[in-house]
Design a protein around this motif. Structure first.
Motif, PDB file in Angstrom:
ATOM      1  N   TYR A   1       3.153  -6.257  10.565  1.00  0.00           N
ATOM      2  CA  TYR A   1       3.961  -5.395  11.638  1.00  0.00           C
ATOM      3  C   TYR A   1       3.428  -3.981  11.413  1.00  0.00           C
ATOM      4  O   TYR A   1       3.349  -3.237  10.330  1.00  0.00           O
ATOM      5  CB  TYR A   1       5.473  -5.532  11.444  1.00  0.00           C
ATOM      6  CG  TYR A   1       5.830  -7.006  11.879  1.00  0.00           C
ATOM      7  CD1 TYR A   1       6.569  -7.107  13.262  1.00  0.00           C
ATOM      8  CD2 TYR A   1       6.052  -7.870  11.040  1.00  0.00           C
ATOM      9  CE1 TYR A   1       6.830  -8.273  13.664  1.00  0.00           C
ATOM     10  CE2 TYR A   1       6.516  -9.189  11.203  1.00  0.00           C
ATOM     11  CZ  TYR A   1       6.884  -9.367  12.670  1.00  0.00           C
ATOM     12  OH  TYR A   1       7.107 -10.663  13.059  1.00  0.00           O
ATOM     13  N   ALA A   2       3.434  -3.229  12.514  1.00  0.00           N
ATOM     14  CA  ALA A   2       3.192  -1.727  12.477  1.00  0.00           C
ATOM     15  C   ALA A   2       4.163  -1.018  13.296  1.00  0.00           C
ATOM     16  O   ALA A   2       4.503  -1.698  14.345  1.00  0.00           O
ATOM     17  CB  ALA A   2       1.800  -1.299  12.769  1.00  0.00           C
ATOM     18  N   ALA A   3       4.280   0.103  13.203  1.00  0.00           N
ATOM     19  CA  ALA A   3       5.147   1.139  13.831  1.00  0.00           C
ATOM     20  C   ALA A   3       4.426   1.519  15.249  1.00  0.00           C
ATOM     21  O   ALA A   3       3.235   1.568  15.253  1.00  0.00           O
ATOM     22  CB  ALA A   3       5.600   2.309  13.443  1.00  0.00           C
ATOM     23  N   SER A   4       5.036   1.205  16.287  1.00  0.00           N
ATOM     24  CA  SER A   4       4.440   1.352  17.583  1.00  0.00           C
ATOM     25  C   SER A   4       4.139   2.666  17.761  1.00  0.00           C
ATOM     26  O   SER A   4       4.779   3.768  17.652  1.00  0.00           O
ATOM     27  CB  SER A   4       5.481   1.086  18.683  1.00  0.00           C
ATOM     28  OG  SER A   4       4.741   1.167  19.801  1.00  0.00           O
ATOM     29  N   ASP A   5       2.950   2.888  18.630  1.00  0.00           N
ATOM     30  CA  ASP A   5       2.430   4.154  19.051  1.00  0.00           C
ATOM     31  C   ASP A   5       2.879   4.246  20.329  1.00  0.00           C
ATOM     32  O   ASP A   5       2.876   5.514  20.989  1.00  0.00           O
ATOM     33  CB  ASP A   5       0.934   4.290  18.645  1.00  0.00           C
ATOM     34  CG  ASP A   5       0.363   4.414  17.408  1.00  0.00           C
ATOM     35  OD1 ASP A   5       1.252   4.872  16.484  1.00  0.00           O
ATOM     36  OD2 ASP A   5      -0.659   3.648  17.463  1.00  0.00           O
TER      37      ASP A   5
ATOM     38  N   ARG B   1       3.800   4.072   6.581  1.00  0.00           N
ATOM     39  CA  ARG B   1       2.729   3.137   6.192  1.00  0.00           C
ATOM     40  C   ARG B   1       1.676   3.435   7.007  1.00  0.00           C
ATOM     41  O   ARG B   1       1.584   3.815   8.158  1.00  0.00           O
ATOM     42  CB  ARG B   1       2.727   1.778   6.146  1.00  0.00           C
ATOM     43  CG  ARG B   1       3.926   1.231   5.187  1.00  0.00           C
ATOM     44  CD  ARG B   1       4.180  -0.248   5.335  1.00  0.00           C
ATOM     45  NE  ARG B   1       2.925  -1.036   5.125  1.00  0.00           N
ATOM     46  CZ  ARG B   1       2.345  -1.533   3.998  1.00  0.00           C
ATOM     47  NH1 ARG B   1       3.208  -1.727   2.945  1.00  0.00           N
ATOM     48  NH2 ARG B   1       1.225  -2.251   3.959  1.00  0.00           N
ATOM     49  N   ALA B   2       0.564   3.717   6.418  1.00  0.00           N
ATOM     50  CA  ALA B   2      -1.007   3.792   6.865  1.00  0.00           C
ATOM     51  C   ALA B   2      -1.377   2.544   7.672  1.00  0.00           C
ATOM     52  O   ALA B   2      -2.069   2.739   8.565  1.00  0.00           O
ATOM     53  CB  ALA B   2      -1.957   4.495   6.090  1.00  0.00           C
ATOM     54  N   GLU B   3      -1.135   1.392   7.080  1.00  0.00           N
ATOM     55  CA  GLU B   3      -1.622   0.263   7.446  1.00  0.00           C
ATOM     56  C   GLU B   3      -0.371  -0.817   7.933  1.00  0.00           C
ATOM     57  O   GLU B   3       0.544  -0.458   7.414  1.00  0.00           O
ATOM     58  CB  GLU B   3      -2.490  -0.389   6.406  1.00  0.00           C
ATOM     59  CG  GLU B   3      -3.713   0.361   6.082  1.00  0.00           C
ATOM     60  CD  GLU B   3      -4.602   0.502   7.252  1.00  0.00           C
ATOM     61  OE1 GLU B   3      -4.897  -0.398   7.775  1.00  0.00           O
ATOM     62  OE2 GLU B   3      -5.412   1.629   7.081  1.00  0.00           O
ATOM     63  N   PRO B   4      -0.448  -1.895   8.873  1.00  0.00           N
ATOM     64  CA  PRO B   4       0.563  -2.663   9.060  1.00  0.00           C
ATOM     65  C   PRO B   4       0.905  -3.244   7.936  1.00  0.00           C
ATOM     66  O   PRO B   4       0.074  -3.551   6.864  1.00  0.00           O
ATOM     67  CB  PRO B   4      -0.307  -3.460   9.969  1.00  0.00           C
ATOM     68  CG  PRO B   4      -1.466  -2.898  10.561  1.00  0.00           C
ATOM     69  CD  PRO B   4      -1.728  -2.097   9.638  1.00  0.00           C
TER      70      PRO B   4
ATOM     71  N   ASN C   1       0.783  -1.216   0.162  1.00  0.00           N
ATOM     72  CA  ASN C   1       0.041  -0.014   0.020  1.00  0.00           C
ATOM     73  C   ASN C   1       0.972   1.307  -0.155  1.00  0.00           C
ATOM     74  O   ASN C   1       0.392   2.303   0.234  1.00  0.00           O
ATOM     75  CB  ASN C   1      -1.020   0.083   1.248  1.00  0.00           C
ATOM     76  CG  ASN C   1      -0.403   0.436   2.451  1.00  0.00           C
ATOM     77  OD1 ASN C   1       0.872   0.276   2.901  1.00  0.00           O
ATOM     78  ND2 ASN C   1      -1.134   0.713   3.338  1.00  0.00           N
ATOM     79  N   ILE C   2       2.126   1.175  -0.362  1.00  0.00           N
ATOM     80  CA  ILE C   2       3.078   2.283  -0.488  1.00  0.00           C
ATOM     81  C   ILE C   2       4.074   2.074  -1.513  1.00  0.00           C
ATOM     82  O   ILE C   2       4.538   0.950  -1.669  1.00  0.00           O
ATOM     83  CB  ILE C   2       3.687   2.218   1.040  1.00  0.00           C
ATOM     84  CG1 ILE C   2       4.572   3.683   1.275  1.00  0.00           C
ATOM     85  CG2 ILE C   2       4.635   0.858   1.150  1.00  0.00           C
ATOM     86  CD1 ILE C   2       5.335   4.029   2.449  1.00  0.00           C
ATOM     87  N   GLU C   3       4.023   3.239  -2.156  1.00  0.00           N
ATOM     88  CA  GLU C   3       4.999   3.411  -3.231  1.00  0.00           C
ATOM     89  C   GLU C   3       6.069   4.357  -2.907  1.00  0.00           C
ATOM     90  O   GLU C   3       5.920   5.670  -2.461  1.00  0.00           O
ATOM     91  CB  GLU C   3       4.303   3.819  -4.552  1.00  0.00           C
ATOM     92  CG  GLU C   3       4.963   3.069  -5.827  1.00  0.00           C
ATOM     93  CD  GLU C   3       4.177   3.458  -6.998  1.00  0.00           C
ATOM     94  OE1 GLU C   3       4.770   4.111  -7.960  1.00  0.00           O
ATOM     95  OE2 GLU C   3       2.809   2.987  -7.140  1.00  0.00           O
ATOM     96  N   LEU C   4       7.331   3.798  -2.638  1.00  0.00           N
ATOM     97  CA  LEU C   4       8.455   4.626  -2.260  1.00  0.00           C
ATOM     98  C   LEU C   4       8.997   5.702  -3.255  1.00  0.00           C
ATOM     99  O   LEU C   4       9.426   5.398  -4.102  1.00  0.00           O
ATOM    100  CB  LEU C   4       9.482   3.793  -1.560  1.00  0.00           C
ATOM    101  CG  LEU C   4       9.058   2.823  -0.733  1.00  0.00           C
ATOM    102  CD1 LEU C   4      10.315   1.994  -0.160  1.00  0.00           C
ATOM    103  CD2 LEU C   4       8.784   3.695   0.880  1.00  0.00           C
ATOM    104  N   SER C   5       8.695   6.769  -2.648  1.00  0.00           N
ATOM    105  CA  SER C   5       9.499   8.021  -3.591  1.00  0.00           C
ATOM    106  C   SER C   5      10.844   8.179  -3.288  1.00  0.00           C
ATOM    107  O   SER C   5      11.409   7.584  -2.194  1.00  0.00           O
ATOM    108  CB  SER C   5       8.884   9.465  -3.114  1.00  0.00           C
ATOM    109  OG  SER C   5       8.924   9.835  -2.054  1.00  0.00           O
ATOM    110  N   SER C   6      11.809   8.998  -4.117  1.00  0.00           N
ATOM    111  CA  SER C   6      13.029   9.205  -3.552  1.00  0.00           C
ATOM    112  C   SER C   6      13.281  10.064  -2.330  1.00  0.00           C
ATOM    113  O   SER C   6      14.157   9.478  -1.796  1.00  0.00           O
ATOM    114  CB  SER C   6      13.708   9.930  -4.984  1.00  0.00           C
ATOM    115  OG  SER C   6      12.921  11.290  -4.940  1.00  0.00           O
TER     116      SER C   6
END
Length: 157
Positions: free
Chosen positions: A86-90, A40-43, A3-8
């Protein structure tokens, strides 16, 4: 699959985090995956991490578990599925709990040594270190407590 396209700019962010976290003992994939999860917005599944970052599944798995262990990532699962996300911890403070414990142990060790009747200059140095670590610990505990209070207020507000 992703769900993510990495830009430069994203790639630069991933590399910057990896470089900045290297002195903390993080291998490059750990830093890049942490930055990736932050964007990422989602895990993300391990397969998404592998695909988006172009790393091996074993590297992704070890790095994700490392992030989970040190409190920078959370593991999620879906009922009835073996897939792990996996998701970043809040919870920003949990990653510093071990450091707070270490500071407390150093403080106590220096305090014990300074009471041994050593040379005055040595005792002063050890007292100074104990005081420094006590202040660092107190500051970190205060910031962690503030963060937890803010997090609870956001959840209930």
């Amino acid at each position: 699959m992703s769900n993510i396209e990495l830009s430069s700019e994203d790639e630069l962010f991933l590399d910057d985090i990896a470089s900045l976290m290297a002195p903390w003992g993080w291998a490059r994939p750990v830093g890049r995956i942490y930055a990736y999860l932050l964007l990422r917005a989602e895990p993300a599944t391990l397969d998404e991490i592998v695909t988006d970052l172009g790393i091996s599944k074993s590297n992704a798995s070890v790095a994700a578990r490392t992030l989970e262990h040190c409190g920078h990532a959370r593991r999620h699962s879906e009922p009835g599925s073996k897939r792990i996300f996996y998701a970043a911890s809040d919870d920003h403070g949990s990653s510093f709990d071990e450091r707070v414990t270490l500071l407390r142990r150093l403080e106590t060790l220096f305090q014990r040594q300074s009471s041994r009747g050593l040379d005055t200059s040595v005792t002063h140095r050890l007292d100074s270190l104990a005081s420094f670590y006590a202040r660092m610990r107190g500051a970190m505990e205060g910031v962690i407590a503030d963060e937890q209070t803010e997090t609870r207020a956001k959840r209930h507000g």
